[in-house]
Design a protein around this motif. Sequence first.
Motif, PDB file in Angstrom:
ATOM      1  N   VAL A  75      -0.530   2.022   6.113  1.00 49.51           N
ATOM      2  CA  VAL A  75      -0.204   2.593   4.803  1.00 49.51           C
ATOM      3  C   VAL A  75       0.945   1.826   4.165  1.00 49.51           C
ATOM      4  O   VAL A  75       0.913   1.509   2.964  1.00 49.51           O
ATOM      5  CB  VAL A  75       0.141   4.091   4.926  1.00 49.51           C
ATOM      6  CG1 VAL A  75       0.735   4.638   3.628  1.00 49.51           C
ATOM      7  CG2 VAL A  75      -1.095   4.894   5.311  1.00 49.51           C
ATOM      8  N   ALA A  76       1.975   1.500   4.952  1.00 47.73           N
ATOM      9  CA  ALA A  76       3.112   0.750   4.425  1.00 47.73           C
ATOM     10  C   ALA A  76       2.665  -0.619   3.912  1.00 47.73           C
ATOM     11  O   ALA A  76       3.095  -1.073   2.837  1.00 47.73           O
ATOM     12  CB  ALA A  76       4.179   0.586   5.510  1.00 47.73           C
ATOM     13  N   GLU A  79       0.565  -0.092   0.680  1.00 52.59           N
ATOM     14  CA  GLU A  79       1.383   0.322  -0.468  1.00 52.59           C
ATOM     15  C   GLU A  79       2.229  -0.849  -0.980  1.00 52.59           C
ATOM     16  O   GLU A  79       2.467  -0.973  -2.187  1.00 52.59           O
ATOM     17  CB  GLU A  79       2.274   1.504  -0.087  1.00 52.59           C
ATOM     18  CG  GLU A  79       1.499   2.801   0.120  1.00 52.59           C
ATOM     19  CD  GLU A  79       0.666   3.190  -1.074  1.00 52.59           C
ATOM     20  OE1 GLU A  79       1.129   3.004  -2.215  1.00 52.59           O
ATOM     21  OE2 GLU A  79      -0.464   3.665  -0.879  1.00 52.59           O
ATOM     22  N   ARG A  82      -0.084  -2.770  -2.981  1.00 49.20           N
ATOM     23  CA  ARG A  82      -0.340  -2.121  -4.264  1.00 49.20           C
ATOM     24  C   ARG A  82       0.710  -2.541  -5.306  1.00 49.20           C
ATOM     25  O   ARG A  82       0.391  -2.782  -6.470  1.00 49.20           O
ATOM     26  CB  ARG A  82      -0.344  -0.601  -4.110  1.00 49.20           C
ATOM     27  CG  ARG A  82      -0.882   0.127  -5.348  1.00 49.20           C
ATOM     28  CD  ARG A  82      -0.541   1.606  -5.304  1.00 49.20           C
ATOM     29  NE  ARG A  82      -0.977   2.275  -4.109  1.00 49.20           N
ATOM     30  CZ  ARG A  82      -2.222   2.748  -3.932  1.00 49.20           C
ATOM     31  NH1 ARG A  82      -3.114   2.624  -4.892  1.00 49.20           N
ATOM     32  NH2 ARG A  82      -2.541   3.360  -2.804  1.00 49.20           N
ATOM     33  N   PRO A 194       2.161   6.899  -2.314  1.00 47.43           N
ATOM     34  CA  PRO A 194       2.293   6.581  -0.890  1.00 47.43           C
ATOM     35  C   PRO A 194       2.374   7.811   0.003  1.00 47.43           C
ATOM     36  O   PRO A 194       1.883   7.782   1.132  1.00 47.43           O
ATOM     37  CB  PRO A 194       3.593   5.760  -0.831  1.00 47.43           C
ATOM     38  CG  PRO A 194       4.327   6.079  -2.072  1.00 47.43           C
ATOM     39  CD  PRO A 194       3.288   6.364  -3.102  1.00 47.43           C
ATOM     40  N   HIS A 197      -1.166   9.079   0.376  1.00 46.87           N
ATOM     41  CA  HIS A 197      -1.882   8.128   1.225  1.00 46.87           C
ATOM     42  C   HIS A 197      -1.527   8.334   2.696  1.00 46.87           C
ATOM     43  O   HIS A 197      -2.405   8.381   3.572  1.00 46.87           O
ATOM     44  CB  HIS A 197      -1.536   6.702   0.781  1.00 46.87           C
ATOM     45  CG  HIS A 197      -2.406   5.652   1.383  1.00 46.87           C
ATOM     46  ND1 HIS A 197      -2.266   4.307   1.104  1.00 46.87           N
ATOM     47  CD2 HIS A 197      -3.427   5.733   2.280  1.00 46.87           C
ATOM     48  CE1 HIS A 197      -3.152   3.621   1.780  1.00 46.87           C
ATOM     49  NE2 HIS A 197      -3.863   4.454   2.512  1.00 46.87           N
ATOM     50  N   LEU A 198      -0.237   8.467   2.970  1.00 47.76           N
ATOM     51  CA  LEU A 198       0.210   8.648   4.349  1.00 47.76           C
ATOM     52  C   LEU A 198      -0.252   9.986   4.913  1.00 47.76           C
ATOM     53  O   LEU A 198      -0.748  10.057   6.053  1.00 47.76           O
ATOM     54  CB  LEU A 198       1.738   8.553   4.418  1.00 47.76           C
ATOM     55  CG  LEU A 198       2.372   8.721   5.800  1.00 47.76           C
ATOM     56  CD1 LEU A 198       1.875   7.648   6.750  1.00 47.76           C
ATOM     57  CD2 LEU A 198       3.890   8.675   5.702  1.00 47.76           C
TER      58      LEU A 198
END
Length: 249
Positions: A75-76, A79, A82, A194, A197-198
Amino acid sequence: MTIAAGIGYALLALGPSLSLFVSVISKKPFLVLTVLSSTLLWLTSLIVLSGIWRAFLPLKSSTWWPYSILIFTSVAFQEGLRVLFWKVYKRLEDTLDAFADRVSKPRLYLTDKMQIALAGGLGHGVAHAVFFCISLLTPAFGPGTFFVDRCSRIPFFLLSALIALAFVTIHTFSMVIAFNGYAEGNKVDQLFVPIVHLVAGMVTLVNFASGGCVIGIPLLYFIAILTLLHCGKMVWRRLTENRGRRGSM
């Protein structure tokens, strides 16, 4: 019957995306190009992540925390990507606006910018569905189906399609929220994406528990609906403000 089931799983995962593509994206070639480039970008990022994860797999631990680390790192990474995607888009937007000024044409409208963000998000969602669902559906066209012990009530392929559909929804409309947050400097929208998403990624860990899919799937769809509602509220506010500014001119 299994061929019909395989096609059904694929349409369940990507049917709404196909409808969105046909009704909105396909009418503008630039949006089609945005979807394709976004899909390629996110597929490449997932391949890079899978190559990094391969050094640590299979995880021999039966606890959930090693998987949470994998989800957090992915995810990090995505993002961060992104933000990079937004910066590239912003430079392209500035170039298009400058060109429009030179040829005495109108600049990009707010709806154009939102559609570009929507196309970018759709590419992200489709890449996720292709990587985590469509690539697994080949056996679904065979003579039977497949169940896993921890979720024995739902066929594995149906479970994958349902999860893919939820993430397609989250990724598609999260991009619209994120782009608006970056453009306005809105910290709420910038953090919303984020975090959602996480949380969505962590919710999938519930499926490791026996019968966890019965809880995990509804939770995932709650997050998807929350994302959709937040995006709709944000779009309505922006369009209302834009009409108000035009009316006062």
